[in-house]
Scaffold this active site. Structure first.
Site, PDB file in Angstrom:
ATOM      1  N   CYS A  81       0.839  -1.204   0.000  1.00  0.00           N
ATOM      2  CA  CYS A  81       0.000   0.000   0.000  1.00  0.00           C
ATOM      3  C   CYS A  81       0.877   1.258   0.000  1.00  0.00           C
ATOM      4  O   CYS A  81       1.531   1.526  -0.999  1.00  0.00           O
ATOM      5  CB  CYS A  81      -0.967  -0.060   1.169  1.00  0.00           C
ATOM      6  SG  CYS A  81      -2.485   0.831   0.834  1.00  0.00           S
ATOM      7  N   HIS A 176      -3.336  -4.819   1.823  1.00  0.00           N
ATOM      8  CA  HIS A 176      -2.730  -5.036   3.149  1.00  0.00           C
ATOM      9  C   HIS A 176      -2.683  -6.524   3.496  1.00  0.00           C
ATOM     10  O   HIS A 176      -3.573  -7.020   4.189  1.00  0.00           O
ATOM     11  CB  HIS A 176      -3.550  -4.307   4.223  1.00  0.00           C
ATOM     12  CG  HIS A 176      -3.293  -2.844   4.294  1.00  0.00           C
ATOM     13  ND1 HIS A 176      -2.469  -2.268   5.225  1.00  0.00           N
ATOM     14  CD2 HIS A 176      -3.748  -1.829   3.524  1.00  0.00           C
ATOM     15  CE1 HIS A 176      -2.421  -0.961   5.048  1.00  0.00           C
ATOM     16  NE2 HIS A 176      -3.195  -0.661   4.008  1.00  0.00           N
ATOM     17  N   GLU A 178      -1.041  -8.005   5.654  1.00  0.00           N
ATOM     18  CA  GLU A 178      -0.776  -8.260   7.081  1.00  0.00           C
ATOM     19  C   GLU A 178      -2.069  -8.260   7.900  1.00  0.00           C
ATOM     20  O   GLU A 178      -2.046  -8.546   9.077  1.00  0.00           O
ATOM     21  CB  GLU A 178       0.205  -7.208   7.628  1.00  0.00           C
ATOM     22  CG  GLU A 178      -0.364  -5.826   7.906  1.00  0.00           C
ATOM     23  CD  GLU A 178      -0.687  -4.995   6.659  1.00  0.00           C
ATOM     24  OE1 GLU A 178      -0.522  -5.509   5.520  1.00  0.00           O
ATOM     25  OE2 GLU A 178      -1.125  -3.848   6.832  1.00  0.00           O
TER      26      GLU A 178
HETATM   27  N1  GLN Z   1      -3.552   6.338   0.595  1.00  0.00           N
HETATM   28  C1  GLN Z   1      -2.389   6.057   1.353  1.00  0.00           C
HETATM   29  C2  GLN Z   1      -1.179   6.835   0.872  1.00  0.00           C
HETATM   30  O1  GLN Z   1      -1.271   7.588  -0.025  1.00  0.00           O
HETATM   31  C3  GLN Z   1      -2.063   4.590   1.357  1.00  0.00           C
HETATM   32  C4  GLN Z   1      -3.127   3.847   2.100  1.00  0.00           C
HETATM   33  C5  GLN Z   1      -2.619   2.681   2.855  1.00  0.00           C
HETATM   34  O2  GLN Z   1      -1.431   2.442   2.974  1.00  0.00           O
HETATM   35  N2  GLN Z   1      -3.546   1.974   3.421  1.00  0.00           N
HETATM   36  O3  GLN Z   1      -0.118   6.659   1.404  1.00  0.00           O
END
Ligand code: GLN
Length: 198
Positions: A81, A176, A178
């Site tokens: 992410c 995610h 995890e």
């Molecule tokens: N939208 C987040 C960002 O720009 C990432 C979201 C996340 O890691 N759950 O870093």
């Protein structure tokens, strides 16, 4: 065989969950907050959270450029992410990261919050290349991979969007891994770390 030592970037975000998953997958772990913490690691996880917050917290001591040096030297890394955003060579809405060092090196273009706002967070079952049975994936304000360059292998897609990619020693997911009990992707990183050590 001794367990590979895998670092978890611990500036902000879902740190403890990655530590738990890595240990379940057979790794030793270390929290990484400053450049010296990278010494001697066999692999690194860059967790989800907020890419801008992580980049801001890291800027004082050049931690992210040091991660890049180690990744260029062959240390496997798994970005999830926000971690994927920080590994991307290009970020489409780059304003939020303007003036901040990231890691880069992964030949993709990422779009932050590409699936929409927090309200649009969702779960999906993914078919992952080389993996038996579906992988449940939790997407939270997830980025989208809008372009992937040479050498970027798409291991899973959701609709027409790649969501799990690998480029050599760089593994990256827009979701995610995890947050479920399925530790197969952490296991993949641990295997990459073992291959490197061997
Ligand atoms: N939208 C987040 C960002 O720009 C990432 C979201 C996340 O890691 N759950 O870093």
């Amino acid at each position: 065989m001794t367990a590979p030592l895998v670092g978890v970037l611990a500036l902000q975000g879902a740190v403890r969950e990655h530590v738990r998953a890595l240990e379940a997958a057979g790794a030793g772990t270390r929290l990484v907050r400053r450049p010296a913490d990278l010494d001697g690691l066999d692999a690194l996880v860059m967790p989800g959270g907020e890419s801008t917050a992580i980049a801001r917290l890291a800027r004082h001591d050049g931690l992210l450029p040091r991660v890049r040096t180690q990744v260029d030297g062959g240390m496997p890394v798994f970005g999830t992410c926000a971690g994927l955003i920080l590994l991307a060579d290009k970020v489409q809405d780059a304003d939020a990261l303007a003036g901040l060092d990231t890691v880069g090196g992964l030949r993709i273009t990422a779009r932050r919050n590409g699936f929409g706002s927090q309200l649009d967070s969702f779960e999906a079952d993914l078919a992952v290349d080389g993996m038996e049975g579906p992988l449940r994936a939790v997407f939270i304000r997830a980025p989208q991979i809008v372009a992937a360059g040479d050498g970027v292998e798409v291991l899973a897609a959701h609709g027409d969007r790649p969501v799990l990619v690998r480029q050599g020693g760089i593994l990256a997911a827009t979701f995610h891994p995890e947050l479920t009990d399925d530790t197969r992707l952490h296991g993949m990183l641990v295997e990459m770390a073992r291959d490197r050590v061997a």
